[in-house]
Design a protein around this motif. Structure first.
Motif, short mmCIF file in Angstrom:
data_model
loop_
_atom_site.label_atom_id
_atom_site.label_comp_id
_atom_site.label_asym_id
_atom_site.label_seq_id
_atom_site.Cartn_x
_atom_site.Cartn_y
_atom_site.Cartn_z
N ALA A 178 0.84 -1.21 0.00
CA ALA A 178 0.00 0.00 0.00
C ALA A 178 0.86 1.25 0.00
O ALA A 178 0.59 2.22 -0.73
N GLN A 179 1.92 1.28 0.80
CA GLN A 179 2.76 2.46 0.93
C GLN A 179 3.47 2.80 -0.37
O GLN A 179 3.57 3.97 -0.74
N VAL A 180 3.96 1.79 -1.10
CA VAL A 180 4.68 2.08 -2.34
C VAL A 180 3.74 2.46 -3.47
O VAL A 180 4.19 2.88 -4.54
N HIS A 181 2.44 2.35 -3.22
CA HIS A 181 1.44 2.82 -4.19
C HIS A 181 0.79 4.13 -3.73
O HIS A 181 -0.25 4.52 -4.25
N GLY A 182 1.40 4.78 -2.74
CA GLY A 182 0.93 6.09 -2.32
C GLY A 182 -0.10 6.09 -1.23
O GLY A 182 -0.56 7.16 -0.80
N PHE A 183 -0.50 4.92 -0.72
CA PHE A 183 -1.51 4.86 0.34
C PHE A 183 -0.81 4.85 1.70
O PHE A 183 -0.69 3.82 2.36
N ARG A 184 -0.33 6.01 2.11
CA ARG A 184 0.31 6.15 3.40
C ARG A 184 -0.17 7.45 4.02
O ARG A 184 -0.83 8.25 3.36
N GLY A 185 0.13 7.65 5.28
CA GLY A 185 -0.29 8.89 5.93
C GLY A 185 -1.75 8.85 6.34
O GLY A 185 -2.28 7.82 6.74
N GLU A 186 -2.40 9.98 6.21
CA GLU A 186 -3.77 10.15 6.70
C GLU A 186 -4.77 9.28 5.94
O GLU A 186 -4.64 9.07 4.74
N THR A 187 -5.75 8.74 6.68
CA THR A 187 -6.85 7.99 6.05
C THR A 187 -8.16 8.73 6.36
O THR A 187 -8.97 8.27 7.16
#
Length: 209
Positions: free
Chosen positions: A157-166
């Protein structure tokens, strides 16, 4: 609290041993090679603001068990994980050195200790704070499936930009969907590829707060 807990890992015994050996070797090498950087960051944190260099926060890991994650302190506050507010863009709680180490993910490096002790893996779903975990488990029925393996410092998820705030439904669903993809398609080569992307792919630093 989550009602459903999945106790069976999706990986076979050989795969579990291989992934653990991979974690031990790389986290040991990482701590050794990065020790000068870790010492420098610790010094800068001490010089800028009062508070601990490392803070420990309650997170949910494999099978929903709670553990204490290690991070470099990047804020003027230290939140327990049971009651907290997610970091947002231009968050005034973040220090100057904190902004830099968060943007570069250097604040996550102390988690190599969590990996070495077996609480985390190098690659896996990012563990959420306990309060945040409870909120998200009510948002998505499949959320608990991401806890079938150990949480990671980085992940699909992180390497596809899904990091930080949800903050949005799309952010939550995107993160969980990618986490479950990694679990269902796990291989040591996929883990290696995710580590490479974490270091070199710009998307891995997108949405860093």
């Amino acid at each position: 609290n989550n009602v459903l807990r999945i106790v069976r890992t999706p990986m076979g015994e050989t795969s579990v041993i291989l992934k653990r050996a991979f974690d031990i070797v790389l986290s040991s090498i990482g701590l050794l090679l990065l020790s000068p950087l870790l010492a420098l960051v610790a010094l800068l944190i001490v010089l800028e603001s009062r508070g601990p260099v490392i803070f420990r926060q309650a997170r949910r890991g494999f099978n929903g068990d709670t553990f204490m994650i290690w991070k470099f302190r990047s804020m003027r506050v230290v939140e327990s994980g049971y009651q907290m507010k997610q970091a947002q863009k231009n968050d005034p709680r973040i220090t100057r050195i904190g902004r830099f180490i968060r943007a570069t993910s250097i604040d996550e490096l102390p988690q190599l200790v969590n990996v070495l002790t077996g609480q985390m893996s190098l690659v896996g779903p990012r563990p959420h704070a306990v309060s945040h975990d409870e909120e998200l488990s009510h948002e998505l029925a499949v959320y608990a499936h991401r806890q079938r393996i150990k949480p990671g410092i980085t992940g699909w998820a992180q390497v596809h930009g899904f990091r930080g705030e949800t903050a949005t439904r799309a952010q939550i669903e995107g993160r969980v969907e990618h986490d479950i993809y990694h679990i269902d398609n796990w291989s040591i080569f996929l883990d290696i590829w995710i580590i490479v992307l974490t270091v070199f792919h710009p998307a891995a630093r997108r949405n860093a707060r």
